[in-house]
Design a protein around this motif. Structure first.
Motif, PDB file in Angstrom:
ATOM      1  N   LYS A  19       0.817  -1.225   0.000  1.00 52.23           N
ATOM      2  CA  LYS A  19       0.000   0.000   0.000  1.00 52.23           C
ATOM      3  C   LYS A  19       0.843   1.264   0.000  1.00 52.23           C
ATOM      4  O   LYS A  19       0.519   2.246  -0.660  1.00 52.23           O
ATOM      5  N   TYR A  20       1.928   1.231   0.783  1.00 55.22           N
ATOM      6  CA  TYR A  20       2.688   2.472   0.981  1.00 55.22           C
ATOM      7  C   TYR A  20       3.934   2.576   0.096  1.00 55.22           C
ATOM      8  O   TYR A  20       4.790   3.409   0.337  1.00 55.22           O
ATOM      9  N   ASP A  72      10.223  -2.120   2.277  1.00 52.96           N
ATOM     10  CA  ASP A  72       9.697  -1.545   1.036  1.00 52.96           C
ATOM     11  C   ASP A  72      10.489  -0.290   0.723  1.00 52.96           C
ATOM     12  O   ASP A  72      11.265   0.197   1.555  1.00 52.96           O
ATOM     13  N   PHE A  73      10.312   0.218  -0.499  1.00 54.84           N
ATOM     14  CA  PHE A  73      11.054   1.417  -0.908  1.00 54.84           C
ATOM     15  C   PHE A  73      10.045   2.516  -1.266  1.00 54.84           C
ATOM     16  O   PHE A  73      10.123   3.172  -2.283  1.00 54.84           O
ATOM     17  N   GLY A  74       9.082   2.666  -0.341  1.00 56.74           N
ATOM     18  CA  GLY A  74       7.961   3.567  -0.599  1.00 56.74           C
ATOM     19  C   GLY A  74       8.075   4.907   0.097  1.00 56.74           C
ATOM     20  O   GLY A  74       9.166   5.481   0.230  1.00 56.74           O
ATOM     21  N   ILE A  75       6.943   5.357   0.633  1.00 59.73           N
ATOM     22  CA  ILE A  75       6.862   6.750   1.130  1.00 59.73           C
ATOM     23  C   ILE A  75       7.606   6.964   2.451  1.00 59.73           C
ATOM     24  O   ILE A  75       7.934   8.084   2.802  1.00 59.73           O
ATOM     25  N   GLU A  95      11.834   8.942   5.463  1.00 57.04           N
ATOM     26  CA  GLU A  95      10.783   9.515   4.644  1.00 57.04           C
ATOM     27  C   GLU A  95      11.202   9.539   3.175  1.00 57.04           C
ATOM     28  O   GLU A  95      12.352   9.877   2.847  1.00 57.04           O
ATOM     29  N   ASP A  96      10.285   9.130   2.324  1.00 58.28           N
ATOM     30  CA  ASP A  96      10.500   9.090   0.863  1.00 58.28           C
ATOM     31  C   ASP A  96      11.555   8.074   0.407  1.00 58.28           C
ATOM     32  O   ASP A  96      11.908   8.040  -0.778  1.00 58.28           O
ATOM     33  N   LYS A  97      12.071   7.283   1.349  1.00 55.68           N
ATOM     34  CA  LYS A  97      13.065   6.263   0.939  1.00 55.68           C
ATOM     35  C   LYS A  97      12.522   4.860   1.167  1.00 55.68           C
ATOM     36  O   LYS A  97      12.874   3.924   0.461  1.00 55.68           O
TER      37      LYS A  97
END
Ligand code: ADP
Length: 496
Positions: free
Chosen positions: A395-396, A420-423, A474-476
């Motif tokens: 999801k993120y 994960d490499f999301g938000i 954050e963002d990584k």
């Protein structure tokens, strides 16, 4: 018995009195002094005879003493005087008494002074004054008419009135709020009649008025003392506004806490009732949709088949949601059931990865490490945790397709991390994501959710005596972890 003559009697009195007596000529030259005078100042009569009285008066008091003598001689008066003598050893002696002048044929012949040594009393007064002025509390002395007699520096700061402004004034009109004035007067009258006062000898909390007319809280203790038929009252007061404010804030906080607890309780009751109520109709919807699928079995047109599939997916989502809500109310009630078995951890990881890949075929989930060992726990609940981590990772991280599941055996525990490499999560929010109903507000991404999955996961892991945590930038991207002890666990099977 032989009567001693009057002169002998006066001589005896003169020599044996404890008062200091001297006779001076009009120039202030010593003619005669008594024993008490000589003893107090440490001289012999020969040493002082014919010398000036001013030799024995403290330099600071000489001028005043001189002008008094001049006036006494000129005005034929007796004057009360308080002055300071100096002893032969250089010590100060405070005396108080009176000086008068003897005249013969209207001409002044000599002056006489009769004094008491008041050094000790003066010292005691000085000590008392020091205590009075430097007392940490406001100290006020009033008489039985409520007239203010003493008002120390602290009283000046506390009430805003200077000692000059209020000394001699009635206390009632200055610092007592109007509504207490009558009871103050009645209390005073009652005390003077009976000797009893309910506020005496105790510390009470009461409000007082300051110069600006503002009412504020003070701690007040009053004691009474009777001096020659008159009552005096000494009051000690200190400002407790700050303490009162803190107390009030505490009471308010407690009330708020109490209200929020009641609200929490109501919320929990609502969740519990709503999830049970939702479950029943959903079960029958599910049964009917399955029945339709069964009836149509193979005979439905492609559109109808697709509708049934979508309805089943919706039902599945709703089922998950309801069971999460039910879990919440069970956790709150301390009744999350646990079903312990020994199983191969690899099976659990593989089946979760398999299910997660169906949710998002776009994401590639990689498994790392070795999960091939047996573990003792509630398989379904642990699957729920890993699935929650995996669905969150999907999801993120809408713009990145890589997810890694890493299983490491470290000492007596296994550590599972889902990367994960999301938000990512802002640093100050990381601690909170495991709290109930907590969601990171993110203006750039609007992902739906209730903020309960991680809370349930952390509770499940807690029941397994394990730990959960997150590392994120954050963002990584983020890595959500859980660690479980490997040793044989002695879990409570339910109600824990
Ligand atoms: P939900 O996802 O339904 O909101 P969760 O309890 O699973 O509830 O997660 C709580 C919050 O933690 C989420 O709302 C989200 O803000 C944050 N979060 C969870 N997993 C991730 C992740 N992999 N990356 C970024 N944020 C996450």
């Amino acid at each position: 018995m032989k009567l001693i003559n009057i002169e002998q009697r006066f001589r005896d009195l003169f020599e044996n009195t404890s008062d200091l007596i001297h006779f001076l000529n009009t120039e202030g030259i010593i003619q005669l002094v008594n024993h008490a005078w000589l003893n107090t100042l440490g001289y012999t009569f020969d040493e002082v005879k014919g010398t000036s009285i001013y030799n024995y008066i403290h330099p600071d008091c000489r001028d005043k003493y001189h002008s008094y003598r001049e006036r006494i001689i000129a005005e034929r008066k007796t004057w009360e005087i308080e002055t300071t003598f100096i002893t032969k050893a250089g010590n100060k002696v405070n005396i108080e008494g009176h000086i008068s002048c003897h005249y013969e044929n209207g001409i002044p012949v000599y002056t006489r002074g009769i004094f008491r040594n008041i050094t000790e009393r003066k010292e005691a007064e000085a000590h008392l004054k020091a205590i009075f002025t430097s007392a940490p509390d406001a100290v006020i002395v009033i008489n039985q008419q409520s007239t203010i007699l003493k008002w120390n520096a602290k009283a000046e700061t506390l009430f805003g009135f200077s000692a000059k402004e209020v000394t001699g004034k009635n206390l009632t009109e200055y610092i007592i709020p109007e509504r207490y004035r009558e009871s103050h007067q009645l209390g005073m009258q009652y005390f003077l009649k009976t000797g009893e006062g309910p506020v005496l000898g105790r510390t009470i909390e009461i409000t007082a008025l300051n110069k600006a007319g503002k009412e504020f809280f003070i701690n007040l203790s009053i004691s009474a003392a009777k001096i020659t038929d008159n009552w005096y009252f000494i009051a000690f007061a200190s400002d407790i506004t700050q303490r009162k404010l803190t107390e009030e804030a505490l009471i308010k906080k407690e009330a708020e806490l109490f209200n929020s607890r009641i609200q929490d309780q109501k919320k929990e009751e609502f969740i519990s009732i709503a999830s049970h109520e939702l479950k029943t109709p959903l079960t029958s919807i599910k049964a009917y949709v399955e029945l339709i699928g069964h009836v149509l079995d193979g005979n439905a047109n492609p559109d109808t088949g697709w509708y049934i599939q979508k309805a089943s997916e919706g039902i599945h989502k709703l089922e998950n949601l309801i069971s999460e809500l039910l879990d919440i109310s069970r956790i709150q009630a301390g009744k999350l059931p646990m079903n312990l078995t020994t199983f191969n951890f690899n099976d659990l990881v593989d089946s979760c990865i398999e299910s997660a890949s169906h949710i998002s075929p776009l994401h590639k989930i990689h498994k790392k490490g070795n999960a091939d060992f047996d573990i003792n726990g509630d398989k379904e609940r642990l699957e729920q945790v890993l699935m929650n981590y995996l669905t969150n990772a999907i999801k993120y991280s809408p713009n990145n397709d890589r997810i890694i599941v890493n299983v490491v055996r470290e000492g007596d525990e296994i550590k599972v991390g889902v990367t994960d490499f999301g938000i990512g999560i802002p640093n100050d929010k990381k601690e909170k994501v495991f709290e109930r109903f907590y969601r990171v507000e993110n203006i750039h991404h609007s992902v739906q959710g209730l903020g309960i999955g991680l809370y349930i996961s952390s509770e499940i892991i807690k029941r397994h005596h394990g730990r959960v945590w997150v590392e994120s930038e954050e963002d990584k991207g983020s890595t959500f972890y859980f660690a479980l002890p490997l040793g044989a666990l002695n879990y409570e099977t339910s109600n824990s």
